[in-house]
Scaffold this motif. Structure first.
Motif, PDB file in Angstrom:
ATOM      1  N   ALA A  59      -5.287  19.663  22.102  1.00  0.00           N
ATOM      2  CA  ALA A  59      -5.420  20.166  20.674  1.00  0.00           C
ATOM      3  C   ALA A  59      -4.195  21.400  20.186  1.00  0.00           C
ATOM      4  O   ALA A  59      -3.728  21.460  19.142  1.00  0.00           O
ATOM      5  CB  ALA A  59      -6.902  20.851  20.438  1.00  0.00           C
ATOM      6  N   ARG A  96      -0.981  19.729  19.561  1.00  0.00           N
ATOM      7  CA  ARG A  96      -0.971  19.052  18.136  1.00  0.00           C
ATOM      8  C   ARG A  96      -0.915  20.271  16.975  1.00  0.00           C
ATOM      9  O   ARG A  96      -0.367  20.039  15.922  1.00  0.00           O
ATOM     10  CB  ARG A  96      -2.251  18.382  17.941  1.00  0.00           C
ATOM     11  CG  ARG A  96      -2.012  16.855  18.725  1.00  0.00           C
ATOM     12  CD  ARG A  96      -3.368  15.907  18.362  1.00  0.00           C
ATOM     13  NE  ARG A  96      -4.672  16.391  18.768  1.00  0.00           N
ATOM     14  CZ  ARG A  96      -5.078  16.369  19.839  1.00  0.00           C
ATOM     15  NH1 ARG A  96      -4.432  15.888  21.079  1.00  0.00           N
ATOM     16  NH2 ARG A  96      -6.281  17.023  20.363  1.00  0.00           N
ATOM     17  N   ALA A  97      -1.866  21.355  17.187  1.00  0.00           N
ATOM     18  CA  ALA A  97      -1.589  22.315  16.180  1.00  0.00           C
ATOM     19  C   ALA A  97      -0.236  22.878  16.410  1.00  0.00           C
ATOM     20  O   ALA A  97       0.078  23.134  15.003  1.00  0.00           O
ATOM     21  CB  ALA A  97      -2.564  23.509  16.583  1.00  0.00           C
ATOM     22  N   GLU A 104       0.803  17.977  27.981  1.00  0.00           N
ATOM     23  CA  GLU A 104       0.239  17.110  26.997  1.00  0.00           C
ATOM     24  C   GLU A 104       1.139  15.601  27.001  1.00  0.00           C
ATOM     25  O   GLU A 104       0.421  14.644  26.570  1.00  0.00           O
ATOM     26  CB  GLU A 104       0.171  17.822  25.758  1.00  0.00           C
ATOM     27  CG  GLU A 104      -0.884  18.796  25.780  1.00  0.00           C
ATOM     28  CD  GLU A 104      -0.612  19.861  24.683  1.00  0.00           C
ATOM     29  OE1 GLU A 104      -1.657  20.276  23.888  1.00  0.00           O
ATOM     30  OE2 GLU A 104       0.705  20.058  24.245  1.00  0.00           O
TER      31      GLU A 104
END
Length: 166
Positions: A50, A53-54, A74
């Motif tokens: 996350a 992605r943020a 990631e």
């Protein structure tokens, strides 16, 4: 879904995104000190899927003006369908937008899964490192680490389902 009418000022913010995970924290935080001493603002993302992605989304929104991608775990987790997968766009947005970036292979050799019985073949026959009762780490071998590197990225490669850092 929540919404707001507040607009964020994004001009001349000099906001540098920095990624980190546990094993890269000391180096990433030292880099944050150096960046801030140079007059830049920083925002730190925990690279657990996350977080990356943020960060990519904030680049698209024009909030982030530079990237120190210190923990690219990631990317390898995305390649091997592991727990910290950053998504198919991970490590692509800065290059597409022309945002200055420095990419470091921090923790890229670590795949993260849940309990040991969730670790898939061929990784389940290797030394498993228990991070916690719910988290198990596995280290990539040399050919697998090489497959993550920019020299090995091939369009259409079946083992490569995400775009490379560019």
């Amino acid at each position: 879904m929540a919404s707001t009418t507040v607009e964020m000022e994004t001009k001349d913010t000099n906001l540098v995104a920095v990624t980190t995970v546990g094993i890269t924290t000391l180096g990433a935080m030292k880099a944050v000190e150096v960046l801030e001493a140079a007059g830049l603002h920083t925002i730190v993302f925990h690279a657990i899927g996350a977080g990356g992605r943020a960060m990519e989304q904030m680049m698209k929104e024009g909030i982030i003006t530079g990237v120190l991608d210190y923990s690219t775990i990631e990317v390898s987790n995305e390649m091997h369908h592991a727990l910290l997968a950053g998504g198919p766009e991970r490590c692509t947005t800065a290059g597409k937008l022309g945002i200055p970036q420095v990419v470091v292979p921090g923790a890229i050799e670590v795949l993260v899964y849940n309990e040991p019985e969730t670790v898939p073949a061929p990784f389940n026959t290797r030394t498993l490192i228990r991070h916690s009762p719910q988290i198990t780490d596995v280290r990539l071998n040399v050919p697998e680490m090489a497959a993550v590197g920019p020299g090995s990225w091939q369009s259409g490669s079946p083992s490569r389902k995400t775009a490379r850092c560019s």
